[in-house]
Design an enzyme around this catalytic site. Structure first.
Site, PDB file in Angstrom:
ATOM      1  N   SER A 170       0.858  -1.189   0.000  1.00  6.39           N
ATOM      2  CA  SER A 170       0.000   0.000   0.000  1.00  6.39           C
ATOM      3  C   SER A 170       0.887   1.230   0.000  1.00  6.39           C
ATOM      4  O   SER A 170       2.062   1.159   0.394  1.00  6.39           O
ATOM      5  CB  SER A 170      -0.847   0.012   1.277  1.00  6.39           C
ATOM      6  OG  SER A 170      -1.505   1.244   1.440  1.00  6.39           O
TER       7      SER A 170
ATOM      8  N   TYR B   4      -1.908  -1.513  10.662  1.00  4.08           N
ATOM      9  CA  TYR B   4      -2.062  -1.798   9.231  1.00  4.08           C
ATOM     10  C   TYR B   4      -0.848  -1.311   8.431  1.00  4.08           C
ATOM     11  O   TYR B   4      -0.264  -2.059   7.638  1.00  4.08           O
ATOM     12  CB  TYR B   4      -3.339  -1.127   8.727  1.00  4.08           C
ATOM     13  CG  TYR B   4      -3.558  -1.217   7.238  1.00  4.08           C
ATOM     14  CD1 TYR B   4      -4.131  -2.347   6.665  1.00  4.08           C
ATOM     15  CD2 TYR B   4      -3.201  -0.165   6.385  1.00  4.08           C
ATOM     16  CE1 TYR B   4      -4.339  -2.428   5.299  1.00  4.08           C
ATOM     17  CE2 TYR B   4      -3.408  -0.235   5.016  1.00  4.08           C
ATOM     18  CZ  TYR B   4      -3.975  -1.366   4.470  1.00  4.08           C
ATOM     19  OH  TYR B   4      -4.177  -1.451   3.112  1.00  4.08           O
TER      20      TYR B   4
HETATM   21  P1  NAD Z   1     -11.813  -5.651   0.281  1.00  5.72           P
HETATM   22  O1  NAD Z   1     -12.469  -5.532   1.599  1.00  5.72           O
HETATM   23  O2  NAD Z   1     -12.674  -5.752  -0.910  1.00  5.72           O
HETATM   24  O3  NAD Z   1     -10.827  -6.889   0.254  1.00  5.72           O
HETATM   25  C1  NAD Z   1     -10.157  -7.374   1.377  1.00  5.72           C
HETATM   26  C2  NAD Z   1     -10.476  -8.841   1.489  1.00  5.72           C
HETATM   27  O4  NAD Z   1      -9.665  -9.420   2.500  1.00  5.72           O
HETATM   28  C3  NAD Z   1     -11.904  -9.137   1.879  1.00  5.72           C
HETATM   29  O5  NAD Z   1     -12.747  -9.244   0.765  1.00  5.72           O
HETATM   30  C4  NAD Z   1     -11.777 -10.467   2.619  1.00  5.72           C
HETATM   31  O6  NAD Z   1     -12.209 -11.513   1.802  1.00  5.72           O
HETATM   32  C5  NAD Z   1     -10.287 -10.613   2.855  1.00  5.72           C
HETATM   33  N1  NAD Z   1      -9.996 -10.955   4.247  1.00  5.72           N
HETATM   34  C6  NAD Z   1      -9.875 -10.124   5.298  1.00  5.72           C
HETATM   35  N2  NAD Z   1      -9.618 -10.830   6.421  1.00  5.72           N
HETATM   36  C7  NAD Z   1      -9.579 -12.143   6.053  1.00  5.72           C
HETATM   37  C8  NAD Z   1      -9.343 -13.367   6.739  1.00  5.72           C
HETATM   38  N3  NAD Z   1      -9.082 -13.384   8.047  1.00  5.72           N
HETATM   39  N4  NAD Z   1      -9.403 -14.519   6.033  1.00  5.72           N
HETATM   40  C9  NAD Z   1      -9.682 -14.514   4.703  1.00  5.72           C
HETATM   41  N5  NAD Z   1      -9.886 -13.378   4.007  1.00  5.72           N
HETATM   42  C10 NAD Z   1      -9.830 -12.218   4.670  1.00  5.72           C
HETATM   43  O7  NAD Z   1     -10.824  -4.407   0.153  1.00  5.72           O
HETATM   44  P2  NAD Z   1      -9.630  -4.066  -0.873  1.00  5.72           P
HETATM   45  O8  NAD Z   1      -9.394  -2.631  -0.660  1.00  5.72           O
HETATM   46  O9  NAD Z   1      -9.906  -4.580  -2.211  1.00  5.72           O
HETATM   47  O10 NAD Z   1      -8.386  -4.836  -0.236  1.00  5.72           O
HETATM   48  C11 NAD Z   1      -7.531  -5.666  -0.974  1.00  5.72           C
HETATM   49  C12 NAD Z   1      -6.075  -5.378  -0.615  1.00  5.72           C
HETATM   50  O11 NAD Z   1      -5.748  -4.068  -1.049  1.00  5.72           O
HETATM   51  C13 NAD Z   1      -5.778  -5.408   0.890  1.00  5.72           C
HETATM   52  O12 NAD Z   1      -4.535  -6.064   1.089  1.00  5.72           O
HETATM   53  C14 NAD Z   1      -5.636  -3.949   1.234  1.00  5.72           C
HETATM   54  O13 NAD Z   1      -4.785  -3.746   2.349  1.00  5.72           O
HETATM   55  C15 NAD Z   1      -5.029  -3.413  -0.040  1.00  5.72           C
HETATM   56  N6  NAD Z   1      -5.138  -1.964  -0.201  1.00  5.72           N
HETATM   57  C16 NAD Z   1      -6.349  -1.365  -0.341  1.00  5.72           C
HETATM   58  C17 NAD Z   1      -6.412   0.003  -0.467  1.00  5.72           C
HETATM   59  C18 NAD Z   1      -7.738   0.728  -0.615  1.00  5.72           C
HETATM   60  O14 NAD Z   1      -7.739   1.958  -0.553  1.00  5.72           O
HETATM   61  N7  NAD Z   1      -8.836   0.053  -0.802  1.00  5.72           N
HETATM   62  C19 NAD Z   1      -5.233   0.765  -0.447  1.00  5.72           C
HETATM   63  C20 NAD Z   1      -4.021   0.118  -0.315  1.00  5.72           C
HETATM   64  C21 NAD Z   1      -3.973  -1.256  -0.196  1.00  5.72           C
END
Ligand code: NAD
Ligand code: MG
Length: 306
Positions: free
Chosen positions: A198, A211
């Site tokens: 991230s 985080y």
């Molecule tokens: P999202 O909520 O759609 O996806 C995160 C997923 O993590 C969930 O759908 C869930 O299935 C899974 N998850 C969480 N805890 C879990 C567990 N204990 N067991 C199994 N699955 C689990 O959100 P997203 O933003 O698409 O996140 C995807 C990745 O992107 C993450 O690693 C997040 O840190 C990263 N990210 C997101 C952003 C943002 O702004 N959305 C920014 C930087 C990084």
């Protein structure tokens, strides 16, 4: 919320568009949700490339396991990989079954290959069993996308419990370790591991202490593992998203006042949509990036990663 702008969508990922006016801008007033969030509760709805991602056969025959593949970035990656010809298995939490069902229904209706294995990645035995089961369904594994993540805002270290700290590290760091360890013996030269860090892994927000520090760890893990398995012909890279419009953010990922302005502080003035990051994963999964390993692609709307 009916006056929220509709998510604009390009015809395909190659159509030339103005990145400033494409897709909704803040202010947002999407409802807050419990963790893990659901796509169906979001306003406006994210764009995962449902109507726009055009596959060109770039992943024909590849077999990919994507964690957190039910929603957000992982869902867009699942759509892109499947449309590029890959067989995809997604993992997610049982509470997210409705998101997983809608994805499977849509992609299978297109005749694409996708399967689902729900379960909690905080459990080591589940992680190794997941790799075995996914490889069983697909006949092997060529691509592992460690995308699942937990993000819960806490203004002060005084309110950050050991339980939360532990769960964030288990989900974001330990699961990546356990899944990579289980997948590597099954991977052949040319295989690819893609981790999701991230902008928080470079420029941490004070309210995301646990985080953000996991995202620094993911960067270090990516570089060290890349160095270790290069001799086996396996590549390990990372993607570093900036703000993306996904269920992670309204499900305790951000305080309400930050969520209303989500993405405003980027040079492009808005959050990214999951459809806009999926092509970076396709690139890292294929031989197009064959001389890249230990590297990170920043997809941040213009805020530098350094
Ligand atoms: P999202 O909520 O759609 O996806 C995160 C997923 O993590 C969930 O759908 C869930 O299935 C899974 N998850 C969480 N805890 C879990 C567990 N204990 N067991 C199994 N699955 C689990 O959100 P997203 O933003 O698409 O996140 C995807 C990745 O992107 C993450 O690693 C997040 O840190 C990263 N990210 C997101 C952003 C943002 O702004 N959305 C920014 C930087 C990084
Ligand atoms: Mg989800």
């Amino acid at each position: 919320m009916t006056d929220m702008p509709k998510t604009d969508t390009p015809k395909n990922q190659y159509q030339m568009r103005d990145p400033r006016s494409l897709y909704p801008k803040p202010p947002f007033d999407t409802p807050m949700q419990p963790e893990p969030g659901l796509t169906s509760e979001m306003t406006p709805q994210p764009d995962h490339g449902e109507t726009s991602y055009k596959g060109l056969g770039r992943m024909q025959g590849r077999r990919a396991l994507i964690t957190g593949g039910d929603s957000g970035i992982g869902r867009a990656v699942a759509i892109a990989f499947a449309r590029e010809g890959a067989h995809v298995v997604i993992n997610y939490l049982p509470a997210e079954q409705s998101d997983a069902d809608s994805l499977l229904q849509d992609l299978r209706a297109e005749g694409l290959k996708i399967d689902a294995i729900p379960g909690d990645l905080m459990d080591e035995a589940f992680c190794s069993g997941l790799v075995d089961d996914a490889a069983g369904l697909m006949g092997g594994i060529d691509v592992l996308v460690n995308n699942a993540g937990k993000q819960v805002t806490q203004a002060s270290i005084r309110d950050l419990t050991t339980e939360q700290f532990d769960a964030t590290y288990k989900t974001n760091v330990y699961a990546m370790f356990w899944l990579s360890k289980a997948a590597l013996p099954r991977m052949k030269p040319g295989a690819s591991i893609i981790n999701v860090t991230s902008i928080q892994g470079y420029d941490p927000s004070p309210n995301l202490l646990d985080y953000a520090s996991t995202k620094f760890a993911i960067l270090g893990f990516t570089k060290a593992l890349a160095g270790q398995v290069a001799k086996d012909g396996i590549r390990v890279n990372a993607v570093a998203p900036g703000p993306f419009w996904t269920p992670l953010q309204p499900s305790q990922g951000q305080p309400a006042e930050k969520l209303a302005k989500f993405g405003e502080q980027t040079p492009l003035g808005r959050p990214g949509q999951p459809a806009e990051i999926a092509p970076s994963f396709v690139f890292l999964a294929t031989q197009e990036s064959g001389y890249m390993t230990g590297e990170t692609i920043g997809v941040t709307g213009g805020n530098p990663i350094h």
